[in-house]
Design an enzyme around this catalytic site. Structure first.
Site, PDB file in Angstrom:
ATOM      1  N   HIS A 375      22.484  30.182  38.733  1.00 18.89           N
ATOM      2  CA  HIS A 375      23.885  29.921  38.405  1.00 18.89           C
ATOM      3  C   HIS A 375      24.274  28.458  38.437  1.00 18.89           C
ATOM      4  CE1 HIS A 375      25.716  33.962  38.178  1.00 18.89           C
ATOM      5  NE2 HIS A 375      24.728  34.310  38.988  1.00 18.89           N
ATOM      6  N   LYS A 567      40.737  27.797  38.231  1.00 22.66           N
ATOM      7  CA  LYS A 567      39.325  27.879  38.606  1.00 22.66           C
ATOM      8  C   LYS A 567      39.188  27.209  39.958  1.00 22.66           C
ATOM      9  CE  LYS A 567      38.390  25.681  34.751  1.00 22.66           C
ATOM     10  NZ  LYS A 567      37.240  26.442  34.268  1.00 22.66           N
ATOM     11  N   ARG A 568      38.055  27.363  40.629  1.00 19.68           N
ATOM     12  CA  ARG A 568      37.861  26.669  41.897  1.00 19.68           C
ATOM     13  C   ARG A 568      38.098  25.169  41.703  1.00 19.68           C
ATOM     14  NH1 ARG A 568      35.645  29.193  46.413  1.00 19.68           N
ATOM     15  NH2 ARG A 568      36.335  27.272  47.375  1.00 19.68           N
ATOM     16  N   LYS A 573      34.713  20.155  37.745  1.00 25.60           N
ATOM     17  CA  LYS A 573      35.648  20.858  36.850  1.00 25.60           C
ATOM     18  C   LYS A 573      36.799  19.954  36.410  1.00 25.60           C
ATOM     19  CE  LYS A 573      34.651  25.474  38.823  1.00 25.60           C
ATOM     20  NZ  LYS A 573      34.349  26.351  37.666  1.00 25.60           N
ATOM     21  N   THR A 675      33.496  31.676  33.080  1.00 21.38           N
ATOM     22  CA  THR A 675      33.959  32.951  32.542  1.00 21.38           C
ATOM     23  C   THR A 675      35.472  32.924  32.364  1.00 21.38           C
ATOM     24  OG1 THR A 675      33.956  33.812  34.805  1.00 21.38           O
ATOM     25  CG2 THR A 675      32.083  34.410  33.408  1.00 21.38           C
ATOM     26  N   LYS A 679      37.990  34.654  29.441  1.00 27.98           N
ATOM     27  CA  LYS A 679      39.192  35.465  29.701  1.00 27.98           C
ATOM     28  C   LYS A 679      40.383  34.901  28.934  1.00 27.98           C
ATOM     29  CE  LYS A 679      37.574  35.939  34.467  1.00 27.98           C
ATOM     30  NZ  LYS A 679      37.734  35.310  35.806  1.00 27.98           N
TER      31      LYS A 679
HETATM   32  C1  LIG Z   1      37.126  34.281  36.340  1.00 26.77           C
HETATM   33  C2  LIG Z   1      37.466  33.786  37.681  1.00 26.77           C
HETATM   34  C3  LIG Z   1      36.864  32.631  38.177  1.00 26.77           C
HETATM   35  C4  LIG Z   1      35.884  31.814  37.355  1.00 26.77           C
HETATM   36  O1  LIG Z   1      36.605  30.868  36.612  1.00 26.77           O
HETATM   37  P1  LIG Z   1      35.854  29.647  35.881  1.00 26.77           P
HETATM   38  O2  LIG Z   1      36.936  29.001  35.088  1.00 26.77           O
HETATM   39  O3  LIG Z   1      34.796  30.242  35.027  1.00 26.77           O
HETATM   40  O4  LIG Z   1      35.330  28.771  36.941  1.00 26.77           O
HETATM   41  C5  LIG Z   1      37.206  32.193  39.430  1.00 26.77           C
HETATM   42  N1  LIG Z   1      38.101  32.855  40.184  1.00 26.77           N
HETATM   43  C6  LIG Z   1      38.732  33.959  39.740  1.00 26.77           C
HETATM   44  C7  LIG Z   1      39.733  34.628  40.604  1.00 26.77           C
HETATM   45  C8  LIG Z   1      38.435  34.467  38.483  1.00 26.77           C
HETATM   46  O5  LIG Z   1      39.035  35.580  38.055  1.00 26.77           O
END
Ligand SMILES: *Cc1c(COP(=O)(O)O)cnc(C)c1O
Length: 832
Positions: A375, A567-568, A573, A675, A679
């Site tokens: 990952h 995101k985190r 990022k 991911t 979404k």
């Molecule tokens: C999808 C998701 C992530 C991943 O987000 P990225 O933008 O791909 O880092 C992190 N936290 C939550 C709660 C999510 O639903």
């Protein structure tokens, strides 16, 4: 049946369903659970009571299906996939389970007839937040797809008492962490299975013993034992009978553990040791690279892996037709990152020490059983454990790692005779100074397949991280681009859009076959459809505006562009790149109040690891700058900046349907897949992003003209580093960049407090700007100007948004899971 006293008065509630209708039956079920399970009078039931009672009513159906599923799987002695993950970010299960069982409308009608507000009741569920971010959420999406596609599967993990911390913001904007005691009021979805408790041993020493034939048969003795108690969470497939299991292990101290302590130190000491036994599954580790308590983390990993393998073996040998000969034929294990990689050694140990296998024979079964998903390429995230720690906690496993390593290095010698550099690189043990076990090398060596999570990431995995292993094991490396479940991330999270799509396509079959969204393409230019599509976006923005008002106290206009980064929080990022752009826009408005820009609401959601000070400083900077901008009357409300606290799955479900713009702006080469990008795009948000992770493939799918790409690509990043990157050059050359950085570094936003944002400011200049924020700043701003221009053309924007939704079918986790099943697991669906 409920007694007359507990039933709602006939005729009083709106639309009481006819007595034999599904809603009436379901209503009676809810009432029965309220009384018999919860011992609660209807008149005093809280939303939480109603939620639990309704969850239990759904669970009745799910349990029936679960029992039927397991019966079919066992009777047919099916091959199964066992997903090993230290994290599962499940979120709420209520809506998902209602949709999966087809009981959503029934439950809504039943609750309405009881005078209960469905939306209020579903808010009573605490997220099951047993993960940090994308990796844990991927595991949850995979469980959904596995069940929906009828694959026999079990997820294994840890039953953390405390999941990821709950985030709040202090008055000064700083992140504050609170414990996430999610299980405090009990979890209606789970079933404890103490009858399948497993014992796990730690510590101790090796006794060198030889058997009658002179074979070395070491014994692992003087160990301490803790118990693992499984808790099962059913994972229901959508529109199918399959219900698989997520089996999570809670640690408990064993009785002999207590007794030994009791004999040594008496009652208090015994209780203290009991607490140690329970510590192992106490808390999820935040994704914190400077973590302390490494020993406990290693114990967590071994604990859940050892419990899970024993459970798999128990289940395998329950069928008299099974033996070790067909073990790998029936059992496929997927390692979600290196966190469970010790499983490779544990199965080797079981085969050799408990079943008399030779190392070569054991290793063959191991290799046929395991596969590993990588990952990350970030060096600081590649797990390594000091040899000293290993020797103390798992002495027998360390011995075996050396034995496995000897075999591995022999293969390297055969491939590259006399090449010690190759051996150094491939070795399971890192030798420079402090000796460490390399878990990634172990996972690669012990697996028959290794996959990256996006095409670009897999490419870099082969080229940069594991070129030697790729040469040594041709064909072992492959790509499996991540996906997301359309059930949660469109059908459930965005019911308005889901209904429109179903209406347009004439059926809801797209929920199980996301490629069908292509059918929307022909309507992308249709003005009436565009109007409907964008009206839904606006309604979702109105809903989110209410959430923003409630959470942040800020009024935002649903007519502004909702620019979303969720995101985190991590430097790679680049939330701070977003912040610099906000500062630039704010400054332009101050210097030219009449400036014509599209009004924007910047929405952030992110948790920072508690020990990651720079990330927390970025959060504070966004909060403080945001508060300043939100209350500055001079800019006429053209900019708003909100940081929604406690980002988690249920909050993501509220933000994503309302997003216009999706920020995916990581430094090229750093985001393995992402991911969140999928979404948002699936819900009709346009992406502004770098050519990183799955953004590359999203661009291929939606088309260059329907995405905003900017910045350095992977090759340009490498070239810039090779040439020697100096952030000062960019600072000097760009007047606006210089101004906003100086601004951030001043005490303008924190009067009287000097250097409040020194961590973020200095990291970008004297700190060398390791993620190339300054190098990408100008092109990011230019790209944002293109976004601004595009948003003014409503028809054009609507068409682009529709085409994003229409062309995102590839990123269903159903596609990902089918690829794993075919290329890695050799797994067939089994209809129940
Ligand atoms: C999808 C998701 C992530 C991943 O987000 P990225 O933008 O791909 O880092 C992190 N936290 C939550 C709660 C999510 O639903």
């Amino acid at each position: 049946m409920p007694s007359k006293a507990t039933a709602a008065k006939p005729g009083k509630s709106p639309g009481r369903p006819p007595a034999d209708s599904p809603a009436a039956i379901f209503r009676a079920l809810i009432q029965r659970h309220l009384v018999s399970t919860l011992a609660r009078h209807e008149g005093s039931a809280t939303p939480r009571d109603w939620w639990v009672a309704t969850a239990l009513a759904v669970r009745d159906t799910i349990h029936e299906r679960m029992i039927a599923t397991q019966a079919v799987h066992n009777a047919n002695n099916v091959r199964r996939i066992y997903y090993f993950s230290l994290e599962y970010l499940m979120g709420r299960l209520f809506g998902n389970n209602l949709l999966a069982t087809g009981l959503m409308d029934t439950a809504k009608a039943a609750l309405a007839s009881l005078g209960q507000d469905f939306e209020k009741i579903r808010e009573a569920e605490v997220d099951m937040g047993l993960g940090n971010g994308g990796l844990g959420r991927l595991a949850a999406c995979f469980l959904d797809s596995l069940a929906t596609l009828d694959y026999p599967a079990l997820g294994y993990g840890i039953y953390y008492e405390f999941g990821l911390f709950r985030q709040a913001f202090a008055a000064n904007g700083q992140q504050v962490e609170h414990p996430d005691n999610w299980i405090l009021f009990g979890d209606p979805w789970e079933v404890a299975r103490p009858e399948y408790t497993q014992e796990v041993r730690f510590y101790g020493r090796i006794e060198n013993v030889f058997d009658d034939h002179g074979n070395y048969r070491p014994r692992w003795v003087d160990t301490k034992t803790i118990l693992g108690v499984p808790h099962d969470i059913p994972t229901a497939g959508f529109g199918t009978g399959t219900v698989n299991l997520l089996r999570l292990w809670a640690s408990k101290s064993s009785e002999d553990f207590d007794l030994a302590a009791f004999n040594r130190g008496g009652y208090v000491e015994a209780v203290r040791e009991k607490a140690i036994g329970e510590t192992v599954s106490k808390v999820l580790y935040p994704n914190d690279k400077t973590e302390t308590g490494k020993e406990l983390r290693l114990m967590q990993q071994y604990f859940f892996v050892a419990c899970s393998l024993r459970d798999i073996i128990r289940r395998h040998f329950r069928n008299p037709a099974n033996s070790w000969k067909n073990f790998a034929g029936k059992v496929a294990v997927q390692l979600n990152d290196t966190h469970p990689a010790i499983a490779v050694v544990e199965l080797t140990r079981i085969l050799i020490d408990e079943h008399g296998f030779t190392l070569a024979a054991a290793w063959e079964i191991v290799g046929a059983t395991f596969a590993y998903t990588n990952h990350t390429l970030l060096p600081e995230a590649l797990e390594k454990w000091s040899v000293g720690l290993f020797e103390r906690v798992l002495p027998r496993h360390l011995q075996l790692i050396y034995d496995i390593n000897a075999q591995l290095l022999k293969a390297v010698e055969t491939k590259w005779p006399g090449d010690n550099e190759k051996k150094r690189i491939c070795s399971l043990i890192e030798e420079n100074g402090h000796k460490q076990v390399r878990m990634a090398n172990l996972a690669v060596a012990g697996s028959h397949a290794v996959n990256g999570v996006a095409a670009l990431h897999t490419d870099l995995l082969k080229k940069n991280l594991f070129p030697e292993f790729d040469a040594l094991y041709p064909g072992k490396f492959q790509n499996k681009t991540n996906g997301i479940t359309p059930r949660r991330w469109l059908h459930k999270a965005n019911p308005r859009l889901s209904a429109l799509i179903t209406k347009k396509l004439g059926s809801a079959a797209w929920v199980r076959g996301l490629d069908q969204l292509h059918g929307l393409e022909k309507s992308a230019g249709d003005a009436a459809f565009q109007k409907e599509f964008m009206a839904i976006k606006r309604a979702n923005k109105v809903d989110l505006a209410a959430v923003i008002k409630a959470e942040c106290g800020v009024d935002v206009s649903p007519d502004a562009l909702f620019d979303v980064q969720i995101k985190r929080l991590h430097e790679y990022k680049r939330q701070h790149l977003n912040l610099l752009h906000i500062l630039a826009l704010y400054r332009r408005l101050l210097q030219n109040p009449g400036l014509d820009i599209v009004p924007r609401v910047f929405v952030f959601g992110a948790k920072a690891a508690p020990g990651y000070d720079l990330a927390k400083n970025i959060i504070r900077a966004i909060n403080v700058v945001g508060a300043h901008i939100n209350t500055d009357p001079r800019i006429g409300g053209k900019l708003k900046v909100v940081f929604l606290p406690n980002y988690r799955v249920s909050l993501a479900e509220k933000i994503i349907p309302a997003a216009d713009l999706s920020e995916q702006i990581s430094t090229a080469g750093k985001e393995a897949s992402g991911t969140g990008n999928m979404k948002l795009s699936l819900n009709g948000a346009l992406t502004i992003g770098t050519l990183d992770g799955a953004n590359v493939e999203i661009k291929e799918e939606v088309g260059d003209e329907n995405i905003f790409i900017f910045g350095l690509n992977v090759d340009e990043v490498a070239a810039l580093w090779a040439k020697g990157y100096k952030p000062w050059d960019f600072y000097q050359a760009d007047e606006e960049l210089r101004a906003v950085l100086d601004w951030l570094g001043s005490d303008f936003f924190t009067p009287g407090e000097h250097g409040a944002f020194a961590l973020v400011h200095d990291s970008l200049l004297s700190g060398g700007d390791p993620y190339l924020v300054l190098a990408d700043f100008r092109r990011y701003c230019d790209c944002q100007a293109r976004v601004d221009a595009a948003y003014r053309d409503k028809a054009k924007w609507a068409k682009m948004a529709i085409l994003n939704t229409a062309r995102l079918g590839k990123f269903s986790s159903d596609r990902t899971i089918r690829e794993y099943a075919k290329d890695i697991w050799s797994l067939k669906p089994v209809k129940v």
